[in-house]
Design a protein around this motif. Structure first.
Motif, mmCIF file in Angstrom:
data_model
loop_
_atom_site.group_PDB
_atom_site.id
_atom_site.type_symbol
_atom_site.label_atom_id
_atom_site.label_comp_id
_atom_site.label_asym_id
_atom_site.label_seq_id
_atom_site.Cartn_x
_atom_site.Cartn_y
_atom_site.Cartn_z
ATOM 1 N N VAL A 96 -10.545 -14.626 16.021
ATOM 2 C CA VAL A 96 -10.518 -15.171 17.382
ATOM 3 C C VAL A 96 -9.122 -15.186 17.987
ATOM 4 C CG1 VAL A 96 -12.604 -16.550 17.040
ATOM 5 C CG2 VAL A 96 -10.365 -17.532 16.483
ATOM 6 N N GLY A 97 -8.130 -14.714 17.249
ATOM 7 C CA GLY A 97 -6.776 -14.671 17.783
ATOM 8 C C GLY A 97 -5.824 -13.986 16.828
ATOM 9 N N VAL A 98 -4.719 -13.530 17.390
ATOM 10 C CA VAL A 98 -3.681 -12.849 16.619
ATOM 11 C C VAL A 98 -2.357 -13.537 16.911
ATOM 12 C CG1 VAL A 98 -2.496 -10.665 16.225
ATOM 13 C CG2 VAL A 98 -4.919 -10.670 16.827
ATOM 14 N N GLU A 99 -1.620 -13.850 15.846
ATOM 15 C CA GLU A 99 -0.336 -14.530 16.006
ATOM 16 C C GLU A 99 0.749 -13.821 15.209
ATOM 17 O OE1 GLU A 99 -0.900 -18.559 14.674
ATOM 18 O OE2 GLU A 99 -2.780 -18.736 15.786
ATOM 19 N N PRO A 100 1.935 -13.658 15.782
ATOM 20 C CA PRO A 100 3.037 -13.064 15.010
ATOM 21 C C PRO A 100 3.474 -14.006 13.894
ATOM 22 C CG PRO A 100 3.708 -13.533 17.283
ATOM 23 C CD PRO A 100 2.301 -13.991 17.130
ATOM 24 N N LEU A 101 3.941 -13.424 12.805
ATOM 25 C CA LEU A 101 4.456 -14.199 11.677
ATOM 26 C C LEU A 101 5.859 -13.721 11.344
ATOM 27 C CD1 LEU A 101 1.462 -14.236 9.164
ATOM 28 C CD2 LEU A 101 2.304 -16.143 10.513
ATOM 29 N N ALA A 102 6.689 -14.638 10.906
ATOM 30 C CA ALA A 102 8.014 -14.262 10.413
ATOM 31 C C ALA A 102 7.834 -13.391 9.186
ATOM 32 C CB ALA A 102 8.822 -15.509 10.068
ATOM 33 N N ALA A 103 8.762 -12.466 8.967
ATOM 34 C CA ALA A 103 8.656 -11.514 7.861
ATOM 35 C C ALA A 103 8.515 -12.223 6.513
ATOM 36 C CB ALA A 103 9.854 -10.575 7.856
ATOM 37 N N ASP A 104 9.297 -13.270 6.278
ATOM 38 C CA ASP A 104 9.215 -13.949 4.978
ATOM 39 C C ASP A 104 7.873 -14.644 4.792
ATOM 40 O OD1 ASP A 104 10.006 -15.729 7.006
ATOM 41 O OD2 ASP A 104 11.060 -17.051 5.612
ATOM 42 N N VAL A 105 7.310 -15.188 5.859
ATOM 43 C CA VAL A 105 5.996 -15.836 5.781
ATOM 44 C C VAL A 105 4.914 -14.785 5.539
ATOM 45 C CG1 VAL A 105 4.293 -17.189 7.076
ATOM 46 C CG2 VAL A 105 6.736 -17.747 7.261
ATOM 47 N N GLY A 106 5.003 -13.663 6.243
ATOM 48 C CA GLY A 106 4.033 -12.586 6.069
ATOM 49 C C GLY A 106 4.058 -12.020 4.663
ATOM 50 N N ARG A 107 5.245 -11.738 4.158
ATOM 51 C CA ARG A 107 5.367 -11.195 2.790
ATOM 52 C C ARG A 107 4.835 -12.172 1.759
ATOM 53 N NH1 ARG A 107 10.331 -8.917 4.636
ATOM 54 N NH2 ARG A 107 11.398 -10.802 4.010
ATOM 55 N N ALA A 108 5.069 -13.462 1.971
ATOM 56 C CA ALA A 108 4.653 -14.487 1.010
ATOM 57 C C ALA A 108 3.138 -14.541 0.836
ATOM 58 C CB ALA A 108 5.175 -15.854 1.449
ATOM 59 N N ALA A 109 2.382 -14.030 1.802
ATOM 60 C CA ALA A 109 0.922 -14.052 1.718
ATOM 61 C C ALA A 109 0.395 -13.056 0.694
ATOM 62 C CB ALA A 109 0.322 -13.751 3.088
ATOM 63 N N PHE A 110 1.186 -12.053 0.373
ATOM 64 C CA PHE A 110 0.756 -10.994 -0.542
ATOM 65 C C PHE A 110 1.145 -11.336 -1.971
ATOM 66 C CE2 PHE A 110 0.787 -9.100 3.602
ATOM 67 C CZ PHE A 110 -0.291 -8.241 3.591
ATOM 68 N N GLY A 111 0.527 -10.677 -2.928
ATOM 69 C CA GLY A 111 0.824 -10.885 -4.342
ATOM 70 C C GLY A 111 2.224 -10.413 -4.680
ATOM 71 N N LEU A 165 7.081 -7.368 -3.408
ATOM 72 C CA LEU A 165 8.268 -6.605 -3.780
ATOM 73 C C LEU A 165 8.314 -5.277 -3.025
ATOM 74 C CD1 LEU A 165 10.788 -6.158 -5.503
ATOM 75 C CD2 LEU A 165 9.288 -5.218 -7.272
ATOM 76 N N VAL A 166 7.190 -4.576 -2.969
ATOM 77 C CA VAL A 166 7.137 -3.298 -2.251
ATOM 78 C C VAL A 166 7.439 -3.507 -0.768
ATOM 79 C CG1 VAL A 166 5.604 -1.426 -1.506
ATOM 80 C CG2 VAL A 166 5.578 -2.198 -3.888
ATOM 81 N N LEU A 167 6.856 -4.534 -0.171
ATOM 82 C CA LEU A 167 7.099 -4.812 1.254
ATOM 83 C C LEU A 167 8.569 -5.117 1.510
ATOM 84 C CD1 LEU A 167 3.937 -6.962 1.988
ATOM 85 C CD2 LEU A 167 4.411 -4.663 2.869
ATOM 86 N N ARG A 168 9.202 -5.831 0.588
ATOM 87 C CA ARG A 168 10.623 -6.147 0.730
ATOM 88 C C ARG A 168 11.475 -4.879 0.582
ATOM 89 N NH1 ARG A 168 13.018 -10.791 0.686
ATOM 90 N NH2 ARG A 168 11.363 -11.881 -0.393
ATOM 91 N N LEU A 169 11.167 -4.051 -0.428
ATOM 92 C CA LEU A 169 11.921 -2.813 -0.645
ATOM 93 C C LEU A 169 11.773 -1.853 0.540
ATOM 94 C CD1 LEU A 169 11.201 -2.169 -4.423
ATOM 95 C CD2 LEU A 169 13.370 -2.910 -3.389
ATOM 96 N N LEU A 170 10.593 -1.850 1.151
ATOM 97 C CA LEU A 170 10.359 -0.976 2.312
ATOM 98 C C LEU A 170 10.834 -1.601 3.628
ATOM 99 C CD1 LEU A 170 6.808 0.392 1.433
ATOM 100 C CD2 LEU A 170 9.010 1.590 1.257
ATOM 101 N N ARG A 171 11.383 -2.813 3.498
ATOM 102 C CA ARG A 171 11.919 -3.541 4.664
ATOM 103 C C ARG A 171 10.886 -3.751 5.761
ATOM 104 N NH1 ARG A 171 17.761 -0.568 4.798
ATOM 105 N NH2 ARG A 171 18.465 -1.453 2.851
ATOM 106 N N ARG A 172 9.673 -4.106 5.365
ATOM 107 C CA ARG A 172 8.611 -4.372 6.330
ATOM 108 C C ARG A 172 8.848 -5.719 6.986
ATOM 109 N NH1 ARG A 172 7.412 0.540 7.159
ATOM 110 N NH2 ARG A 172 6.298 1.556 5.500
#
Length: 131
Positions: free
Chosen positions: A94-109, A114-121
């Protein structure tokens, strides 16, 4: 549009024709990928796009691998909603919200983080689901 824009468009088209059919089958089978059903902002057609999503309280986190100008994301923002199918279960977004990079990465295993951080996502969005 400059050369970089044309190159990017060609790459996205190539991926759409080669990788997406495989990931779409995997998503429909409930394996490895989620499926985002969205309506085209111009065509009105329903589309399905395979994505890797991380479940969080209140919805799912999406990493915008190709940035915020991809069609699925623009369609979801324009409509303000979509349906996410995870392991065969539909969730109304029902909605889309931007997330800070550190919060977004923290949602993943740990491995994905680690891959997201290395790829600078840095582009993450919360796809908020209906209660």
């Amino acid at each position: 549009m400059g050369r970089d824009g044309r190159t990017r468009r060609r790459l996205l088209r190539l991926l759409g024709r080669t990788l997406n059919p495989w990931t779409l089958r995997a998503a429909r089978a409930g394996r490895a990928f989620a499926l985002v059903r969205h309506v085209g902002r111009r065509s009105g057609r329903t589309y399905e796009t395979p994505l890797v999503l991380a479940p969080v309280a209140g919805g799912f986190v999406a990493e915008l691998t190709y940035g915020p100008r991809v069609d699925w994301y623009r369609n979801v923002v324009a409509a303000g909603r979509c349906v996410v199918v995870v392991r065969g279960v539909e969730h109304a977004v029902v909605g889309v919200e931007p997330l800070a990079a550190d919060v977004g990465r923290a949602a993943f295993g740990p491995a994905a983080r680690l891959v997201l951080r290395l790829l600078r996502r840095r582009e993450f969005r919360l796809l908020r689901v209906a209660a």
